[in-house]
Design a protein around this motif. Sequence first.
Motif, PDB file in Angstrom:
ATOM      1  N   MET A 120      48.554  52.625  31.190  1.00 40.36           N
ATOM      2  CA  MET A 120      49.334  51.740  32.073  1.00 40.36           C
ATOM      3  C   MET A 120      49.471  50.328  31.511  1.00 40.36           C
ATOM      4  SD  MET A 120      46.927  50.438  35.186  1.00 40.36           S
ATOM      5  CE  MET A 120      46.829  51.980  36.064  1.00 40.36           C
ATOM      6  N   ASP A 121      50.452  49.618  32.020  1.00 36.04           N
ATOM      7  CA  ASP A 121      50.665  48.211  31.679  1.00 36.04           C
ATOM      8  C   ASP A 121      50.798  47.968  30.181  1.00 36.04           C
ATOM      9  OD1 ASP A 121      50.733  47.591  34.328  1.00 36.04           O
ATOM     10  OD2 ASP A 121      48.685  46.858  34.450  1.00 36.04           O
ATOM     11  N   ALA A 309      30.141  47.351  26.030  1.00 36.35           N
ATOM     12  CA  ALA A 309      31.121  46.260  26.015  1.00 36.35           C
ATOM     13  C   ALA A 309      30.488  44.997  26.578  1.00 36.35           C
ATOM     14  CB  ALA A 309      32.331  46.647  26.862  1.00 36.35           C
ATOM     15  N   GLY A 310      30.668  43.901  25.908  1.00 34.32           N
ATOM     16  CA  GLY A 310      30.069  42.641  26.334  1.00 34.32           C
ATOM     17  C   GLY A 310      30.766  42.047  27.541  1.00 34.32           C
ATOM     18  N   SER A 311      30.098  41.092  28.171  1.00 34.80           N
ATOM     19  CA  SER A 311      30.666  40.403  29.324  1.00 34.80           C
ATOM     20  C   SER A 311      30.197  38.960  29.274  1.00 34.80           C
ATOM     21  CB  SER A 311      30.180  41.079  30.606  1.00 34.80           C
ATOM     22  OG  SER A 311      29.925  40.136  31.614  1.00 34.80           O
ATOM     23  N   ASP A 324      33.574  41.219  21.932  1.00 28.45           N
ATOM     24  CA  ASP A 324      34.998  40.894  22.105  1.00 28.45           C
ATOM     25  C   ASP A 324      35.668  41.954  22.982  1.00 28.45           C
ATOM     26  OD1 ASP A 324      37.314  39.088  20.676  1.00 28.45           O
ATOM     27  OD2 ASP A 324      37.996  41.082  21.265  1.00 28.45           O
ATOM     28  N   ALA A 325      36.282  41.492  24.073  1.00 29.02           N
ATOM     29  CA  ALA A 325      36.826  42.414  25.073  1.00 29.02           C
ATOM     30  C   ALA A 325      37.933  43.294  24.494  1.00 29.02           C
ATOM     31  CB  ALA A 325      37.347  41.633  26.281  1.00 29.02           C
ATOM     32  N   VAL A 326      38.769  42.718  23.664  1.00 29.68           N
ATOM     33  CA  VAL A 326      39.881  43.494  23.109  1.00 29.68           C
ATOM     34  C   VAL A 326      39.356  44.548  22.145  1.00 29.68           C
ATOM     35  CG1 VAL A 326      41.911  43.361  21.615  1.00 29.68           C
ATOM     36  CG2 VAL A 326      41.609  41.699  23.470  1.00 29.68           C
ATOM     37  N   ALA A 328      36.398  45.867  22.241  1.00 33.53           N
ATOM     38  CA  ALA A 328      35.671  46.868  23.028  1.00 33.53           C
ATOM     39  C   ALA A 328      36.651  47.862  23.658  1.00 33.53           C
ATOM     40  CB  ALA A 328      34.836  46.180  24.113  1.00 33.53           C
ATOM     41  N   GLN A 329      37.790  47.361  24.159  1.00 34.97           N
ATOM     42  CA  GLN A 329      38.797  48.268  24.713  1.00 34.97           C
ATOM     43  C   GLN A 329      39.333  49.221  23.650  1.00 34.97           C
ATOM     44  OE1 GLN A 329      41.941  46.307  26.911  1.00 34.97           O
ATOM     45  NE2 GLN A 329      40.454  44.941  27.864  1.00 34.97           N
ATOM     46  N   MET A 332      36.825  51.875  23.087  1.00 38.95           N
ATOM     47  CA  MET A 332      36.813  52.850  24.182  1.00 38.95           C
ATOM     48  C   MET A 332      38.022  53.790  24.073  1.00 38.95           C
ATOM     49  SD  MET A 332      35.718  50.533  27.437  1.00 38.95           S
ATOM     50  CE  MET A 332      34.004  50.085  27.748  1.00 38.95           C
ATOM     51  N   GLY A 346      27.817  52.639  39.718  1.00 44.00           N
ATOM     52  CA  GLY A 346      27.062  51.399  39.775  1.00 44.00           C
ATOM     53  C   GLY A 346      27.586  50.256  38.934  1.00 44.00           C
ATOM     54  N   LEU A 349      32.732  46.197  37.317  1.00 37.47           N
ATOM     55  CA  LEU A 349      33.461  45.629  36.190  1.00 37.47           C
ATOM     56  C   LEU A 349      33.916  46.704  35.216  1.00 37.47           C
ATOM     57  CD1 LEU A 349      34.320  43.095  34.551  1.00 37.47           C
ATOM     58  CD2 LEU A 349      32.058  43.143  33.517  1.00 37.47           C
ATOM     59  N   ALA A 353      37.683  48.414  34.391  1.00 36.14           N
ATOM     60  CA  ALA A 353      38.168  48.338  33.017  1.00 36.14           C
ATOM     61  C   ALA A 353      38.558  49.717  32.498  1.00 36.14           C
ATOM     62  CB  ALA A 353      37.095  47.715  32.124  1.00 36.14           C
ATOM     63  N   ASN A 356      41.641  51.344  34.040  1.00 37.14           N
ATOM     64  CA  ASN A 356      42.890  50.842  33.451  1.00 37.14           C
ATOM     65  C   ASN A 356      43.277  51.598  32.182  1.00 37.14           C
ATOM     66  OD1 ASN A 356      43.180  48.902  35.390  1.00 37.14           O
ATOM     67  ND2 ASN A 356      42.291  47.240  34.166  1.00 37.14           N
TER      68      ASN A 356
ATOM     69  N   THR C 266      53.050  45.407  38.847  1.00 37.56           N
ATOM     70  CA  THR C 266      52.491  44.546  37.814  1.00 37.56           C
ATOM     71  C   THR C 266      53.554  44.033  36.850  1.00 37.56           C
ATOM     72  OG1 THR C 266      52.066  46.486  36.465  1.00 37.56           O
ATOM     73  CG2 THR C 266      50.254  45.710  37.847  1.00 37.56           C
ATOM     74  N   MET C 270      53.135  41.158  33.892  1.00 34.64           N
ATOM     75  CA  MET C 270      53.261  41.417  32.452  1.00 34.64           C
ATOM     76  C   MET C 270      54.300  40.489  31.821  1.00 34.64           C
ATOM     77  SD  MET C 270      51.136  43.852  31.678  1.00 34.64           S
ATOM     78  CE  MET C 270      51.805  44.443  30.116  1.00 34.64           C
ATOM     79  N   SER C 311      37.528  39.323  29.667  1.00 38.51           N
ATOM     80  CA  SER C 311      36.687  40.346  30.288  1.00 38.51           C
ATOM     81  C   SER C 311      37.238  41.702  29.876  1.00 38.51           C
ATOM     82  CB  SER C 311      36.715  40.177  31.806  1.00 38.51           C
ATOM     83  OG  SER C 311      36.734  41.430  32.450  1.00 38.51           O
ATOM     84  N   ILE C 312      36.359  42.666  29.843  1.00 43.45           N
ATOM     85  CA  ILE C 312      36.747  44.030  29.480  1.00 43.45           C
ATOM     86  C   ILE C 312      37.815  44.569  30.438  1.00 43.45           C
ATOM     87  CG2 ILE C 312      34.812  44.974  30.834  1.00 43.45           C
ATOM     88  CD1 ILE C 312      35.984  46.358  27.511  1.00 43.45           C
ATOM     89  N   ARG C 313      37.935  43.936  31.590  1.00 41.08           N
ATOM     90  CA  ARG C 313      38.916  44.361  32.585  1.00 41.08           C
ATOM     91  C   ARG C 313      40.322  43.891  32.266  1.00 41.08           C
ATOM     92  NH1 ARG C 313      36.519  42.359  38.051  1.00 41.08           N
ATOM     93  NH2 ARG C 313      37.387  40.506  37.121  1.00 41.08           N
ATOM     94  N   ASP C 315      43.443  43.789  30.392  1.00 42.30           N
ATOM     95  CA  ASP C 315      44.034  44.527  29.299  1.00 42.30           C
ATOM     96  C   ASP C 315      45.143  43.759  28.597  1.00 42.30           C
ATOM     97  OD1 ASP C 315      45.491  44.777  31.525  1.00 42.30           O
ATOM     98  OD2 ASP C 315      45.729  46.931  31.428  1.00 42.30           O
ATOM     99  N   THR C 323      38.447  35.928  24.034  1.00 43.08           N
ATOM    100  CA  THR C 323      38.083  37.302  24.400  1.00 43.08           C
ATOM    101  C   THR C 323      36.653  37.638  24.004  1.00 43.08           C
ATOM    102  OG1 THR C 323      39.032  38.125  22.342  1.00 43.08           O
ATOM    103  CG2 THR C 323      40.446  38.159  24.295  1.00 43.08           C
ATOM    104  N   ASP C 324      36.046  36.856  23.136  1.00 46.10           N
ATOM    105  CA  ASP C 324      34.663  37.139  22.754  1.00 46.10           C
ATOM    106  C   ASP C 324      33.705  36.413  23.705  1.00 46.10           C
ATOM    107  OD1 ASP C 324      32.959  38.201  20.181  1.00 46.10           O
ATOM    108  OD2 ASP C 324      32.033  36.488  21.191  1.00 46.10           O
ATOM    109  N   ALA C 325      32.809  37.194  24.333  1.00 40.69           N
ATOM    110  CA  ALA C 325      31.953  36.642  25.382  1.00 40.69           C
ATOM    111  C   ALA C 325      31.024  35.565  24.847  1.00 40.69           C
ATOM    112  CB  ALA C 325      31.143  37.779  26.031  1.00 40.69           C
TER     113      ALA C 325
END
Lengths: 407, 407, 407, 407
Positions: A120-121, A309-311, A324-326, A328-329, A332, A346, A349, A353, A356, C266, C270, C311-313, C315, C323-325
Motif C-alpha cells: 500500500m501507499d 528494527a530500531g526506534s 535506520d527505519a527505511v 529496517a523496512q 522486512m 504486544g 508500533l 509498521a 503497512n 491517503t 502521499m 519510525s518504522i511505521r 513508510d 530515519t536513523d534512531a
Amino acid sequence: MPSETIELRGHIIDSLILPKVLDEIIARGATFKIGEIRIGEQRTDQSFARIEVTAPDSDKLDELILRLRQHGAEVREKKSVQLAAAPADGVYPQGFYVTTNQQTFVRLEDGEIEVKPALMDSAIVVDPAAKTAQATKFYGIKKGMEVVVGHQGIRVVPLQRSTARTDIFEFMSSNVSIEKPKSAVIREMAREFKRSREEQGKILVVGGAAIVHTGAAGHFEKLIEWGYIQLLFAGNALAAHDIENALFGTSLGVNLEHGALTGQGTQNHMRAINAVRGAGGIKPAVASGLLKSGIMYSCVKNDVDFVLAGSIRDDSPLPDVITDAVEAQKAMRAKLEGVTITMMMGTRLHSIAVANLLPATVKTLCVDINPGVVAKLADRGTFQAVGLVTDIEPFLRELTDFIEADR
Amino acid sequence: MPSETIELRGHIIDSLILPKVLDEIIARGATFKIGEIRIGEQRTDQSFARIEVTAPDSDKLDELILRLRQHGAEVREKKSVQLAAAPADGVYPQGFYVTTNQQTFVRLEDGEIEVKPALMDSAIVVDPAAKTAQATKFYGIKKGMEVVVGHQGIRVVPLQRSTARTDIFEFMSSNVSIEKPKSAVIREMAREFKRSREEQGKILVVGGAAIVHTGAAGHFEKLIEWGYIQLLFAGNALAAHDIENALFGTSLGVNLEHGALTGQGTQNHMRAINAVRGAGGIKPAVASGLLKSGIMYSCVKNDVDFVLAGSIRDDSPLPDVITDAVEAQKAMRAKLEGVTITMMMGTRLHSIAVANLLPATVKTLCVDINPGVVAKLADRGTFQAVGLVTDIEPFLRELTDFIEADR
Amino acid sequence: MPSETIELRGHIIDSLILPKVLDEIIARGATFKIGEIRIGEQRTDQSFARIEVTAPDSDKLDELILRLRQHGAEVREKKSVQLAAAPADGVYPQGFYVTTNQQTFVRLEDGEIEVKPALMDSAIVVDPAAKTAQATKFYGIKKGMEVVVGHQGIRVVPLQRSTARTDIFEFMSSNVSIEKPKSAVIREMAREFKRSREEQGKILVVGGAAIVHTGAAGHFEKLIEWGYIQLLFAGNALAAHDIENALFGTSLGVNLEHGALTGQGTQNHMRAINAVRGAGGIKPAVASGLLKSGIMYSCVKNDVDFVLAGSIRDDSPLPDVITDAVEAQKAMRAKLEGVTITMMMGTRLHSIAVANLLPATVKTLCVDINPGVVAKLADRGTFQAVGLVTDIEPFLRELTDFIEADR
Amino acid sequence: MPSETIELRGHIIDSLILPKVLDEIIARGATFKIGEIRIGEQRTDQSFARIEVTAPDSDKLDELILRLRQHGAEVREKKSVQLAAAPADGVYPQGFYVTTNQQTFVRLEDGEIEVKPALMDSAIVVDPAAKTAQATKFYGIKKGMEVVVGHQGIRVVPLQRSTARTDIFEFMSSNVSIEKPKSAVIREMAREFKRSREEQGKILVVGGAAIVHTGAAGHFEKLIEWGYIQLLFAGNALAAHDIENALFGTSLGVNLEHGALTGQGTQNHMRAINAVRGAGGIKPAVASGLLKSGIMYSCVKNDVDFVLAGSIRDDSPLPDVITDAVEAQKAMRAKLEGVTITMMMGTRLHSIAVANLLPATVKTLCVDINPGVVAKLADRGTFQAVGLVTDIEPFLRELTDFIEADR
C-alpha cells in the motif's frame, strides 16, 4: 453529462460490494442505471452487475471511477495505463496513482500485468519492455522511471470472502472480543497454524517485549522449536529483555520467576546489552556460549530469521538492531515472500509498521491486552484479521497446549 | 496562637506516617516543634514521636487536628466526644463527624469504646448507657439519636504494615501490573486463600457477568465445591447469564463451547429469566430440577450465601434480585462479618459498591482486563489491595490449578 | 558484619527520603542505628540524619549503599571513583556504573566534578586530566576511554521539593486527573510558560499528529508566533499531516473544516509528501512559496528549531526526517541545553523517547486523551511532571486564550 | 423441503438490507431464488425484492424467517399472530416473542396494529377487543394476559436511512472519533438542538457527575435556562456533587474554582446531602432558599423534569433518589414520550440503562472521554447514534458557544 459503464463480478452481494458501489455513486452526486443484474443463487455462484454511471462533469466522474475501482469495479472500455517519468530521484511524477494492498493489475497495450508486491501507499513503476509493474516507495524511485499516473487501465481485485466458512479469519472477521470465550478461537488458531505449516506457508511473529515481561517466553520458544515460526520481526526491547532474562533471570529488573523487584532497575538490562555488544552480536553470543537460552537463542538455533528494527525510544540498541527505519523496512519486506499468517503480539508500533507492509492476502492475528491496539489493527477493512483482547502469557500457553495436544 | 500536642506511635517511619503528618502541618500554614522522637532500630520495634503543633487560629488548628487524627495522631489531653441529637429521622445533626473505614475509637467519660462496624462515610451513633458506638448510615438514623459531632475524643488507628513481608497484599501494595509476570502473584493468591480457609476466614467474591462470558464459570464452580468461597455478591447479569448458559449453553446468545454466535441474541437470555420466574426463584429452580449446573446451582448446592443487587441497567431481573439499592446494601452488610478476603472480578459497579462497605482490614484482590477499573479499586489508600490487569478466564484457570496442586 | 556510616541532608522528611532510606535498609536484611537526627522545624529548614548501616556481608553492603546513594545518601569516608578502560569501541567495561537523570558528582583525587549531561542509562567517561565526567551512550565509547565502575566516589543529588508551593509542577506532582476541572491547571500552565519566557528558558514541544487531526494546529501556530515555543520534536506524521492540511485542507483525507471524509484516503497525504520531496525539503518548500501556512511553516518563519525523527511505521518520510534512531537522538540531545519546560502532546512514542533524554530538572507537561499514556509519562518518580488527560484541541485553545488574555 | 416467500421493500440496497438477508439465508444452510428484483435508480426511489427461501426443515425455516423479519422482511402470506395466556403474574408464556426497539406491527384477524412503545426485550401483550398491543416487561404481566408467541403475524419496520444527508446522525453513523476535529460535529449538534426545539421535540440529558467534576455545570445551566433541556435522567452522584458545589464550592472536596484539594475529602459531600435531607428534598431546598445555584436549582427553576435513579454504589442517597431500579425505570419510561434527542454525558451506567429504554427513532449523542463507553453506546446497530470521545467541559463550552452565537 459524462457517463461510463462499469461491471462488477464475484460475490458482490454478500461481500457488500454492490451496495457500497451504489452508495458511493449516490453519495458523490452521480446517478446510476442498472443495465443488467444477475445474482448468484447459491453461495458458490458468482454474481454480476453492469451499471451505467453518470456524473455532473468529467473530473467528478474520474474521481468517482477511481473510487469504484477500489471496490473492484471494472470499466468496460479497456484502456492502457498512462505513464509519466519521475522528475527526480525519490520523487513521483504529478498525479501518480497511489496503491492499496489489494491485488492490482495494470493494462499495457498488449494485455494486463500484475503489480508486485501488493504494497500500500506506493506508486507503480512500469517497465513496458520487461513487462513488469512494481509497487515502489519513494526511496526506490530513480529519475526517469516510468510511473503510472491517473487511474485509467488499472484493475483492483478486492479480496473476496470464500464460500466456505471453515476459516476462523473469515468467520471472526474483525471481531474484537473482550468478554467472549477465547478458548474456541485459540483452538481454531492452532488448527490454522497446523494447516499453514502443512501447506509450507511461513508464519511471521511481530512481537513486543510484553512476551518476555508476562513470562510467555517459554511458550514462544516451544513454538519455535516445533517449527511453527519462520520469521520474527521485533524491536530492540524484545531481544534485550529476552537476553537480560537469559543472562540474569530478570526483565527490567523484575525477577520473572518470583515476580519480585530485585531493585536492580535498568542495570541488568544495560549489562545484558553490553555483554552482547562485547560479543559482537546475538549470533556470536550464541556461538561463544554466552547466550544459552531464551527466544533469541532459540531463533538462532532453529534458523528462524529475524529483523530487529530500531526506534527513537531505544537509547541503547543491541548491535543487531537496524536503527535506520527505511533500511529496517527494506530488510522486512525482503523476507515477506511466502508468509501466510502473521501473529502480532504486544507491540503497537511494530504491528502497525508491519501491517503497512503486508498484502491483503496475509491472515493476521493480533493479540494485545489493550483493546485500542487490537481495534486499530483488526479493523483494516479486510476479511482476514482476527483480534483478541487478552493477556499474552495465558494466550500463548493455551495456543501451545492446543498445538501440543494435536502434534 | 493556639497549639496542641499530638503523639504518634507505631511504624510511623516506614509506614510514612511521620512525614505525612509533618507535611500536612506545614502545608496548612501551621508549625511544629518535635519534643521527642524515638525511632525503632529494628523493623519490629515501634517508633514514637511527640509533636507540638501551632496554628494561626483555633478553627485552623481544629481542622488540622482532624486531619492528623486520620493519620493516626493522638491528642494528648483526653477529652470526651461531643454528641448532638439527630433533628429528624434520616438526618444527622449539624457538624456530624464523617467516618473512615479504619478502626476508630470514641472516648466517653469513663473510657474508650470501638466504633462498629468500620464503615466509611457514616455518622457515629453513641448509646452512652449501653456503651456502644455504631457507624450509621442516613437511613438508620431516628430522630433524637445521639450522634458524634466535631472531632474531639476520637481516635483513628490506621492500618499499619506488618513487620513480616510474607503477605502478598503488603508486598504488592497497590501495584497494578499489566506487563508483569502474573503466575508468581497468582500462586501467592492461592496460598492466601488456603491460609484464610485454615484460619476460618470467609472469602467473598464480587463477580460480574464476564466470569460467564469468558468461559470461566467452570473454574469458579470448582472453587465453590472445594469450599473456597463463602459469599457471592453480584448483579442480575452474572446470575442470568450463568442460568442462560446452564439452560441453553449460551451467554447472551454466544455459544460458550464454540464461541459462535447462535443468532439468538437476547432471546435465550429472556427465556432463561422467564423460566426461573416461573419456578419462583433460583433455589426453587434447583429444587425442582430445572437448574442442574452452573455457578448459581453450585452456590445453592454448597450453601454459598449470595446477594444479587439490582441496577438501573437490568430491565428484566430474576426474582432473587434485590432491586432496591438501600435494601441490597443492608443485605450485603449483614453478611460481611468474618470476611477476610474479597476477590473482585469483572464488575466495576458492584466492586466499587462493596469496596465502600468493607473495613480497611479486609484484603482485596481486584482482577479486570480494564486497567482503569483495577487502578480505581486497587488504589484506595490502604496496604491491603492487589490489582491484576488480566483476563478472567485464564486467571481463574491458573488460580484453580495452583489450589488443586496444593490440596 | 561490615558497616558504613551514611549521611542524609536536606528536606529528608517531607521529601520522604529518610523513610525510604530506612525502609530500604530493613527490606534488604540490613540494620541501622541512628546516630544523630535533626529535623528542620520550619519548612525552609534543612534536616540532617547520620545513620550507621550494618549488612550481613560486604557484597550486600555495597549493593545497599549503591541503592541508598540513589536516594541521596552520602557515605562519610570519601573515596575516589574507580575507573576501567573500555575494552572496545561501543562497549563499556565490566561493572560499569549506570547513570540516572539526577544531578551526579564523581570524586577524583582532588575533589568532585559534576557529570554532564544528567542523562539516564549511560556510563560515565572520566577524563582526569581535563577534569570532565561525561554521561556517554554506547555509541560514544571508544576503546580505552576511562569509564566509572562500581559505585564508590559517586554522589547523587536527588531533586528536592522546593519550599514554596507556588509551582504547579510541585503542587500537582504526578496527579493524573480525568474527572477534575482542568481550567485551573491550564491557567497555571499559562503562567509557567510566561515565567519561563521571562527567565529566557526554552520551551520544547514534543508533538504528535493528533495536534493536526484534532484541529489544534491554529492554536499551536499562535504559540509559535508569540515566541512561546523554541523547539519542536516530532515524527514524520505531525509534519506530513500538517503539510497535507496546508496544501489540501485535509488530514489523512479528513477535511478539517467540515469534519467530512473527502474519500481521498491517503492520497492527499502521499501527494503532500511528494510535493515537499520535489521541493527538496520543508525549508525550501517555504522559501519557494509552495508551503504558505501551518505548523511547519510557522516554525520556519519564526526560527523554531525542529527535529523530525523517523519510525518504522513511516513508510513515506519527508526529506527532513532523520530515519536513523541513533542519529535522531543525537540531534535531539544536541538541542536540549537550556530547555526548562517540555510539553508533550499526542504522541506516546516520541514522548517516551524524549523523556529518556531529559534531565530530572526539566518540568514536563504531558497532555493526551489516553490515560495510559499520561500515567506512563507523568509517573516517572520526580516532582516535576504534570499529566492532563484531555483532548488536545480544547486544551490548546484554552491555553492560548489564557496566554493571550495575559499578554 | 419447506419454503416461504418473503418480500423486501425500501432502501434495501443502500441500507444493506438485501445483502444482509441473502447472507443470513446462506449462512443458515438455506437457499434462495430471487423471483423479482427492482432497484431504485435514484436515491429517493424505493427498491423491491421478492425471494423464495427454502430450508432443510420447518423448524430451521421458522427460525430463519424470524431473523429475516428483524431485517424487515415480510412474509407474503399474511397470518395472524398467535397468543397464549400468561401462566402467572410476572411470567411470560412459553415461546413468547422478544421485542426489539424497532417499530413493530402485529396482525390480528382484521388488520395490523402497532406495538407501543417500541421497547426492546419485552413481550407483547395484545388486547384483541381494545385493539392494543403493548410491549410489556415482566413486572407488567398479570396472569391470563394474552401474550404473542412464535413470530407469525409480526412485521418489523427497521429504521431506514433517509435520502437526504443533511442530518449529522446519519452522516456520522456510529463513528467514534478520537483523533478527529470535533468542532464541525459540535456545530452540527447545535443545529440539531435548535431544529429539535423548533419542532417541539424534547431533549433528554442523561448525565454523570463528571459534568460537575470537570467544571461544566455552568455551561449545562445555560442550556437549561435557554430552554434546550426538557428532561434530566441521572444518578445520586450528579445531583449530590452539584449541590455540594452549590453549597460549598467543592466537588468531592476539590475546589472547582482553583482545582485545589481542600482536604475535606467526602465531608462536604456528606454535609450537602444531609442539608437536603433536612430540607426534605431538592425542591423544598430550592423553595426554602437553601439551594440557590447549580444544575438541580436550574432544573427546579426552569421546570425541567428529572429522574434520579439509585445505584448500589450510592451509600448516601438524596431523598429525591428512587432507590428501586424497577421503580426508577418506570418513572423514566413514563417521561420518554416526545423525546427526539438524547445526549448522554459522562455516565456509563445510566446511559446503558436509558439506551435500553429508548425506541430506535430517538437520536442519541454520547460524549465521554473513555472510548470504551462511547463505542458501547454509539454502536447499537441503528443509524441514529453519534459518539464523541472528548472531555465534557470543553465539549459543553463549545456547544453552548455555538448555540449562543445562533440565538
